[in-house]
Design a protein around this motif. Structure first.
Motif, PDB file in Angstrom:
ATOM      1  N   SER A  82       0.828  -1.208   0.000  1.00 12.13           N
ATOM      2  CA  SER A  82       0.000   0.000   0.000  1.00 12.13           C
ATOM      3  C   SER A  82       0.863   1.259   0.000  1.00 12.13           C
ATOM      4  CB  SER A  82      -0.923   0.020   1.223  1.00 12.13           C
ATOM      5  OG  SER A  82      -1.863  -1.016   1.161  1.00 12.13           O
ATOM      6  N   TRP A  83       1.925   1.233   0.772  1.00 14.43           N
ATOM      7  CA  TRP A  83       2.802   2.410   0.817  1.00 14.43           C
ATOM      8  C   TRP A  83       3.538   2.621  -0.502  1.00 14.43           C
ATOM      9  CZ3 TRP A  83       5.024   1.100   6.294  1.00 14.43           C
ATOM     10  CH2 TRP A  83       4.047   1.416   7.258  1.00 14.43           C
ATOM     11  N   VAL A  84       3.958   1.544  -1.148  1.00 16.48           N
ATOM     12  CA  VAL A  84       4.633   1.670  -2.445  1.00 16.48           C
ATOM     13  C   VAL A  84       3.647   2.154  -3.506  1.00 16.48           C
ATOM     14  CG1 VAL A  84       5.754   0.379  -4.316  1.00 16.48           C
ATOM     15  CG2 VAL A  84       6.430  -0.019  -1.939  1.00 16.48           C
ATOM     16  N   LEU A  85       2.483   1.521  -3.562  1.00 17.16           N
ATOM     17  CA  LEU A  85       1.476   1.912  -4.547  1.00 17.16           C
ATOM     18  C   LEU A  85       0.968   3.333  -4.286  1.00 17.16           C
ATOM     19  CD1 LEU A  85       0.101   0.676  -7.005  1.00 17.16           C
ATOM     20  CD2 LEU A  85      -1.710  -0.128  -5.506  1.00 17.16           C
ATOM     21  N   GLY A  86       0.783   3.669  -3.016  1.00 16.57           N
ATOM     22  CA  GLY A  86       0.368   5.026  -2.667  1.00 16.57           C
ATOM     23  C   GLY A  86       1.390   6.053  -3.114  1.00 16.57           C
ATOM     24  N   THR A  87       2.669   5.727  -2.962  1.00 19.83           N
ATOM     25  CA  THR A  87       3.726   6.633  -3.417  1.00 19.83           C
ATOM     26  C   THR A  87       3.663   6.822  -4.928  1.00 19.83           C
ATOM     27  OG1 THR A  87       5.192   6.041  -1.589  1.00 19.83           O
ATOM     28  CG2 THR A  87       6.229   6.950  -3.554  1.00 19.83           C
ATOM     29  N   LEU A  88       3.475   5.729  -5.653  1.00 21.51           N
ATOM     30  CA  LEU A  88       3.395   5.835  -7.112  1.00 21.51           C
ATOM     31  C   LEU A  88       2.212   6.698  -7.541  1.00 21.51           C
ATOM     32  CD1 LEU A  88       4.271   2.174  -8.152  1.00 21.51           C
ATOM     33  CD2 LEU A  88       5.691   4.209  -8.425  1.00 21.51           C
ATOM     34  N   PHE A  89       1.061   6.483  -6.932  1.00 21.40           N
ATOM     35  CA  PHE A  89      -0.131   7.232  -7.323  1.00 21.40           C
ATOM     36  C   PHE A  89      -0.104   8.669  -6.805  1.00 21.40           C
ATOM     37  CE2 PHE A  89      -1.605   3.234  -8.652  1.00 21.40           C
ATOM     38  CZ  PHE A  89      -2.776   3.374  -9.375  1.00 21.40           C
ATOM     39  N   PHE A  90       0.170   8.849  -5.514  1.00 18.08           N
ATOM     40  CA  PHE A  90       0.108  10.180  -4.907  1.00 18.08           C
ATOM     41  C   PHE A  90       1.275  11.047  -5.379  1.00 18.08           C
ATOM     42  CE2 PHE A  90       0.932  13.340  -1.662  1.00 18.08           C
ATOM     43  CZ  PHE A  90      -0.326  13.853  -1.410  1.00 18.08           C
ATOM     44  N   SER A  91       2.488  10.643  -5.025  1.00 22.45           N
ATOM     45  CA  SER A  91       3.650  11.455  -5.372  1.00 22.45           C
ATOM     46  C   SER A  91       3.864  11.479  -6.884  1.00 22.45           C
ATOM     47  CB  SER A  91       4.897  10.930  -4.669  1.00 22.45           C
ATOM     48  OG  SER A  91       4.753  11.041  -3.272  1.00 22.45           O
ATOM     49  N   GLY A  92       3.723  10.325  -7.509  1.00 27.30           N
ATOM     50  CA  GLY A  92       3.912  10.272  -8.966  1.00 27.30           C
ATOM     51  C   GLY A  92       2.985  11.196  -9.721  1.00 27.30           C
ATOM     52  N   SER A  93       1.729  11.269  -9.310  1.00 25.41           N
ATOM     53  CA  SER A  93       0.800  12.157 -10.007  1.00 25.41           C
ATOM     54  C   SER A  93       1.167  13.624  -9.792  1.00 25.41           C
ATOM     55  CB  SER A  93      -0.641  11.902  -9.550  1.00 25.41           C
ATOM     56  OG  SER A  93      -0.813  12.235  -8.188  1.00 25.41           O
ATOM     57  N   LEU A  94       1.637  13.961  -8.596  1.00 24.25           N
ATOM     58  CA  LEU A  94       2.063  15.347  -8.350  1.00 24.25           C
ATOM     59  C   LEU A  94       3.284  15.698  -9.199  1.00 24.25           C
ATOM     60  CD1 LEU A  94       1.571  15.652  -4.488  1.00 24.25           C
ATOM     61  CD2 LEU A  94       0.187  16.683  -6.296  1.00 24.25           C
TER      62      LEU A  94
END
Length: 133
Positions: A82-94
């Motif tokens: 969840s933390w890896v996927l969240g990083t990809l989606f949250f930070s990656g989108s920013l």
């Protein structure tokens, strides 16, 4: 792989430092202040979760001699994943938005935040759950 969470935290930490330096020195005069703020927010959340992944990996290393129940290993996979996927989606989108990508990515930021929360909720759950005897 010996410890996937340590490996992923190392990659993520490397990226945070490299991209942060690039943004601060290479993009500072090119991007608008709003775009730089998006990058800063993405880097902060990524680094927080990089450190959390590091802690998860170190916890596993410290407990190598024990044979944890399969449910705990599964929970660690849910938390770390969840933390890896969240990083990809949250930070990656920013990052993508700051660099001029399509505005469609604005919808992936809250999805990433929700995925972060799933990982933290799973950690809270396994920390209060009584182990089966």
């Amino acid at each position: 792989m010996k410890n996937r969470w340590l490996f992923l935290s190392a990659l993520s930490g490397f990226f945070c430092i490299a991209f942060g330096a690039f943004a601060a020195h290479g993009l500072e005069k090119t991007l608008e202040p709003k775009a730089l703020a998006w990058i800063d927010t993405g880097l902060k959340y990524q680094m927080f979760h990089t450190l959390a992944l590091l802690g998860l990996g170190l916890f596993q290393v410290a407990n190598l001699g024990q044979n944890p129940p399969a449910c705990r290993a599964k929970a660690f996979n849910i938390i770390g994943g969840s933390w890896v996927l969240g990083t990809l989606f949250f930070s990656g989108s920013l990052y993508l938005l700051a660099l001029g990508a399509s505005r469609i990515f604005v919808w992936t930021t809250p999805i990433g935040g929700t995925i972060f929360l799933i990982g933290w909720a799973a950690l809270a759950y396994i920390s209060v759950r009584k182990p089966k005897s």
